[in-house]
Design a protein around this motif. Structure first.
Motif, PDB file in Angstrom:
ATOM      1  N   TRP A 156      52.969  33.130  47.635  1.00 46.43           N
ATOM      2  CA  TRP A 156      52.234  33.792  48.715  1.00 46.43           C
ATOM      3  C   TRP A 156      52.896  35.107  49.038  1.00 46.43           C
ATOM      4  N   HIS A 157      52.077  36.168  49.043  1.00 48.45           N
ATOM      5  CA  HIS A 157      52.594  37.490  49.360  1.00 48.45           C
ATOM      6  C   HIS A 157      51.755  38.099  50.468  1.00 48.45           C
ATOM      7  N   LEU A 158      52.358  39.002  51.209  1.00 48.20           N
ATOM      8  CA  LEU A 158      51.611  39.706  52.248  1.00 48.20           C
ATOM      9  C   LEU A 158      51.058  40.995  51.641  1.00 48.20           C
ATOM     10  N   ILE A 159      49.710  41.022  51.371  1.00 52.35           N
ATOM     11  CA  ILE A 159      49.088  42.213  50.781  1.00 52.35           C
ATOM     12  C   ILE A 159      48.063  42.756  51.753  1.00 52.35           C
ATOM     13  N   HIS A 160      48.181  44.027  52.106  1.00 50.51           N
ATOM     14  CA  HIS A 160      47.265  44.700  53.040  1.00 50.51           C
ATOM     15  C   HIS A 160      47.122  43.901  54.335  1.00 50.51           C
ATOM     16  N   GLY A 161      48.222  43.356  54.807  1.00 53.45           N
ATOM     17  CA  GLY A 161      48.182  42.641  56.073  1.00 53.45           C
ATOM     18  C   GLY A 161      47.633  41.233  55.973  1.00 53.45           C
ATOM     19  N   GLU A 162      47.254  40.798  54.761  1.00 43.83           N
ATOM     20  CA  GLU A 162      46.738  39.435  54.626  1.00 43.83           C
ATOM     21  C   GLU A 162      47.643  38.629  53.714  1.00 43.83           C
ATOM     22  N   ASN A 163      47.761  37.345  54.019  1.00 39.18           N
ATOM     23  CA  ASN A 163      48.573  36.478  53.174  1.00 39.18           C
ATOM     24  C   ASN A 163      47.733  36.034  51.979  1.00 39.18           C
ATOM     25  N   GLU A 164      48.111  36.497  50.766  1.00 43.79           N
ATOM     26  CA  GLU A 164      47.308  36.180  49.586  1.00 43.79           C
ATOM     27  C   GLU A 164      48.158  35.503  48.531  1.00 43.79           C
ATOM     28  N   LEU A 165      47.489  34.650  47.725  1.00 43.51           N
ATOM     29  CA  LEU A 165      48.187  33.956  46.642  1.00 43.51           C
ATOM     30  C   LEU A 165      48.234  34.871  45.430  1.00 43.51           C
ATOM     31  N   VAL A 166      49.446  35.218  44.996  1.00 45.46           N
ATOM     32  CA  VAL A 166      49.589  36.012  43.773  1.00 45.46           C
ATOM     33  C   VAL A 166      49.936  35.052  42.642  1.00 45.46           C
ATOM     34  N   PRO A 167      49.017  34.844  41.679  1.00 46.57           N
ATOM     35  CA  PRO A 167      49.278  33.864  40.627  1.00 46.57           C
ATOM     36  C   PRO A 167      50.430  34.304  39.718  1.00 46.57           C
ATOM     37  N   LEU A 168      51.204  33.325  39.263  1.00 45.19           N
ATOM     38  CA  LEU A 168      52.322  33.632  38.359  1.00 45.19           C
ATOM     39  C   LEU A 168      51.806  33.948  36.966  1.00 45.19           C
ATOM     40  N   PHE A 169      50.691  33.308  36.583  1.00 47.41           N
ATOM     41  CA  PHE A 169      50.130  33.550  35.254  1.00 47.41           C
ATOM     42  C   PHE A 169      48.729  34.112  35.401  1.00 47.41           C
ATOM     43  N   ARG A 170      48.424  35.096  34.554  1.00 45.75           N
ATOM     44  CA  ARG A 170      47.111  35.700  34.551  1.00 45.75           C
ATOM     45  C   ARG A 170      46.787  35.943  33.084  1.00 45.75           C
ATOM     46  N   PRO A 171      45.530  35.683  32.650  1.00 43.01           N
ATOM     47  CA  PRO A 171      45.214  35.885  31.234  1.00 43.01           C
ATOM     48  C   PRO A 171      45.698  37.247  30.752  1.00 43.01           C
ATOM     49  N   ALA A 172      46.452  37.261  29.654  1.00 43.03           N
ATOM     50  CA  ALA A 172      47.076  38.509  29.205  1.00 43.03           C
ATOM     51  C   ALA A 172      46.037  39.574  28.927  1.00 43.03           C
ATOM     52  N   MET A 173      44.868  39.159  28.396  1.00 45.79           N
ATOM     53  CA  MET A 173      43.854  40.141  28.013  1.00 45.79           C
ATOM     54  C   MET A 173      43.063  40.628  29.224  1.00 45.79           C
ATOM     55  N   SER A 174      43.316  40.075  30.419  1.00 44.94           N
ATOM     56  CA  SER A 174      42.616  40.591  31.589  1.00 44.94           C
ATOM     57  C   SER A 174      43.422  41.712  32.240  1.00 44.94           C
ATOM     58  N   ASP A 175      44.364  42.278  31.484  1.00 40.87           N
ATOM     59  CA  ASP A 175      45.077  43.479  31.929  1.00 40.87           C
ATOM     60  C   ASP A 175      44.648  44.618  31.021  1.00 40.87           C
ATOM     61  N   LEU A 176      44.014  45.642  31.616  1.00 40.20           N
ATOM     62  CA  LEU A 176      43.456  46.731  30.801  1.00 40.20           C
ATOM     63  C   LEU A 176      44.545  47.477  30.035  1.00 40.20           C
ATOM     64  N   ASN A 177      45.782  47.492  30.576  1.00 41.23           N
ATOM     65  CA  ASN A 177      46.870  48.207  29.892  1.00 41.23           C
ATOM     66  C   ASN A 177      47.106  47.644  28.504  1.00 41.23           C
ATOM     67  N   LEU A 178      47.113  46.300  28.399  1.00 45.08           N
ATOM     68  CA  LEU A 178      47.402  45.654  27.117  1.00 45.08           C
ATOM     69  C   LEU A 178      46.287  45.912  26.121  1.00 45.08           C
ATOM     70  N   THR A 179      45.009  45.737  26.558  1.00 46.60           N
ATOM     71  CA  THR A 179      43.905  45.912  25.615  1.00 46.60           C
ATOM     72  C   THR A 179      43.791  47.374  25.187  1.00 46.60           C
ATOM     73  N   ALA A 180      44.057  48.301  26.132  1.00 45.67           N
ATOM     74  CA  ALA A 180      43.999  49.723  25.764  1.00 45.67           C
ATOM     75  C   ALA A 180      45.093  50.046  24.764  1.00 45.67           C
ATOM     76  N   ALA A 181      46.289  49.445  24.948  1.00 43.43           N
ATOM     77  CA  ALA A 181      47.374  49.686  23.997  1.00 43.43           C
ATOM     78  C   ALA A 181      46.989  49.190  22.614  1.00 43.43           C
TER      79      ALA A 181
END
Lengths: 75, 273
Positions: free
Chosen positions: B107-132
Motif C-alpha cells: 500500500w502506497h500513498l499516491i495523490h493523497g489516496e491509499n492505493e495498492l501498488v502490485p509487486l508484479f505486473r505483466p512485463a509486456m504491459s510496460d511500453l518501455n520494454l516493448t518499444a526497446a
C-alpha cells in the motif's frame, strides 16, 4: 447545459477518433479471417499453411488501428 | 481498480528505479537462463527429456519461419534473434497469468489516496520494454540489409538518389519522372520505418495491458469461475501476440535482406503495413 469547454471537447475527440478509426481495421480483420476460415473449410489440409499469412495480414490490418491509438494518446 | 498506464516504481537504487514490470521481465529472463544452463550441461547425442522438448520447440519454430523466409538457411540464421524474442514474450505473457500478478502488492500513498501498488505486473504491459524490443528488431533489420545487399543498395531504398542518377543518364523523360516519384516514395519508406517501431511496440503493449485490465475488472466483479474463460482467452492472446511480434520481425529481416528491384519495390512486404 453550459457551453463545452476545451477539456471536454478533447475527451469527445479522443473517443470519437478511436471509435471511427477502429471500424475499418475491424472490417478488414473480419474479412481476412472469414476468408481464411472459408479456405480451411474448402481445404482442411491447408490449415497450417494458411495460418501464418492470415496472422500477418491481420497484424498489418491491426496496425492501422494502432496508428489511431497513437493519435488518441498524443491528443 | 485498474492499473495505471506506466509501470510503478517499487524501489529505488540510487537513481535507478526498479519497476514492477521490470521484476517480472527479470523473472522471465532468469527462468529462460536456468533452462538454457541446464540444457547446455546435459546436451547429448541421444537427447534426454529436456533436450527432446527444446528440440521439438525449435523444429516447430523453424517450420513456421520457413513459411516466411522460404529458405531453411535464412531461418536458421535469424533463429537466435527471432526465436529469443518469441520465447521471451511468450514466457513473460504466460507468467503474468500466474496468480499473484497484479494482486500481491504494497500500500502506497499516491495523490493523497491509499492505493495498492502490485509487486508484479505483466512485463509486456510496460511500453518501455516493448518499444526497446521493437527498436532492436527494426535496427537489426536495417543492419542486416546493409550487410547483405550492400550499404548503398540498402540506403537507396530510402534516399533514391541512385535511381535518379541512373534515370538521368538515360535521358528518358518517363524514366526521370518515375525516379522523381520514387524519391518521394523513399521518404514514405523512411516514415514507415518509424511506423514499424510504433505499431510493433504498441500492439504488444496494448494487447497485454488490455488483458490485464480485463482480468482485474472481471475478477473484481466475481472472484470465482467468472475470470476463467478470460484467462483462457489471455493464454491464446499471449501466444498469438508472441507469434505476431516475432513473425513481423522475421518479415522485416527477410524484406531487408532481399535485394530490391525497381519494379517490385512497391509490392514489397516491408512497404505494405
Amino acid at each position: 447545459m453550459g457551453q463545452l469547454d476545451a477539456e471536454s471537447i478533447k475527451i469527445f475527440t479522443k473517443g470519437i477518433t478511436i471509435a471511427i478509426a477502429t471500424i475499418a481495421p475491424a472490417m478488414a480483420i473480419g474479412s481476412i479471417v472469414s476468408k481464411a476460415m472459408e479456405s480451411i473449410g474448402r481445404n482442411p489440409e491447408a490449415t497450417s499453411k494458411l495460418f501464418v499469412p492470415m496472422l500477418l495480414g491481420a497484424a498489418f490490418a491491426e496496425a492501422i488501428a494502432i496508428y489511431a491509438l497513437v493519435v488518441v494518446f498524443t491528443l | 481498480m485498474s492499473a495505471p498506464i506506466a509501470a510503478e516504481t517499487i524501489l529505488q537504487i540510487s537513481s535507478l528505479p526498479i519497476t514492477n514490470a521490470q521484476i517480472n521481465a527479470t523473472l522471465a529472463l532468469v527462468v529462460l537462463g536456468i533452462v538454457a544452463f541446464c540444457l547446455k550441461r546435459s546436451i547429448k547425442d541421444v537427447p534426454g527429456r529436456l533436450q527432446n522438448a527444446v528440440e521439438a520447440i525449435l523444429e516447430a519454430l523453424l517450420d513456421v519461419f520457413d513459411q516466411v523466409t522460404n529458405d531453411r538457411k535464412k531461418s536458421k540464421r535469424y533463429l537466435p534473434l527471432v526465436g529469443t524474442l518469441f520465447l521471451f514474450i511468450l514466457l513473460s505473457n504466460w507468467m503474468s497469468l500466474l496468480p499473484g500478478t497484479g494482486s500481491i502488492g504494497v500500500w502506497h500513498l499516491i495523490h493523497g489516496e491509499n492505493e495498492l501498488v502490485p509487486l508484479f505486473r505483466p512485463a509486456m504491459s510496460d511500453l518501455n520494454l516493448t518499444a526497446a524490443m521493437a527498436l532492436i528488431s527494426v535496427i537489426t533489420a536495417n543492419f542486416v540489409g546493409m550487410f547483405t545487399v550492400g550499404f548503398f543498395v540498402h540506403w537507396n531504398k530510402f534516399i533514391q538518389l541512385g535511381t535518379l542518377w541512373k534515370a538521368l543518364k538515360t535521358m528518358n523523360f518517363m524514366k526521370i519522372f518515375t525516379a522523381v516519384i520514387e524519391l518521394a516514395v523513399g521518404v514514405i519508406e523512411m516514415v514507415s520505418e518509424i511506423a514499424k517501431v510504433v505499431s510493433l511496440s504498441l500492439r504488444l503493449f496494448g494487447n497485454i495491458f488490455a488483458g490485464e485490465i480485463l482480468i482485474t475488472v472481471i475478477a473484481s466483479l466475481a472472484a470465482f469461475i467468472m475470470p476463467l474463460p478470460f484467462m483462457a482467452l489471455e493464454i491464446i492472446v499471449g501466444i498469438v501476440q508472441a507469434t505476431v511480434f516475432s513473425l513481423l520481425t522475421l518479415v522485416y529481416l527477410t524484406a531487408a535482406s532481399s535485394a530490391p528491384h525497381a519494379e517490385e519495390e512497391s509490392v514489397e512486404v516491408a512497404a505494405a503495413h
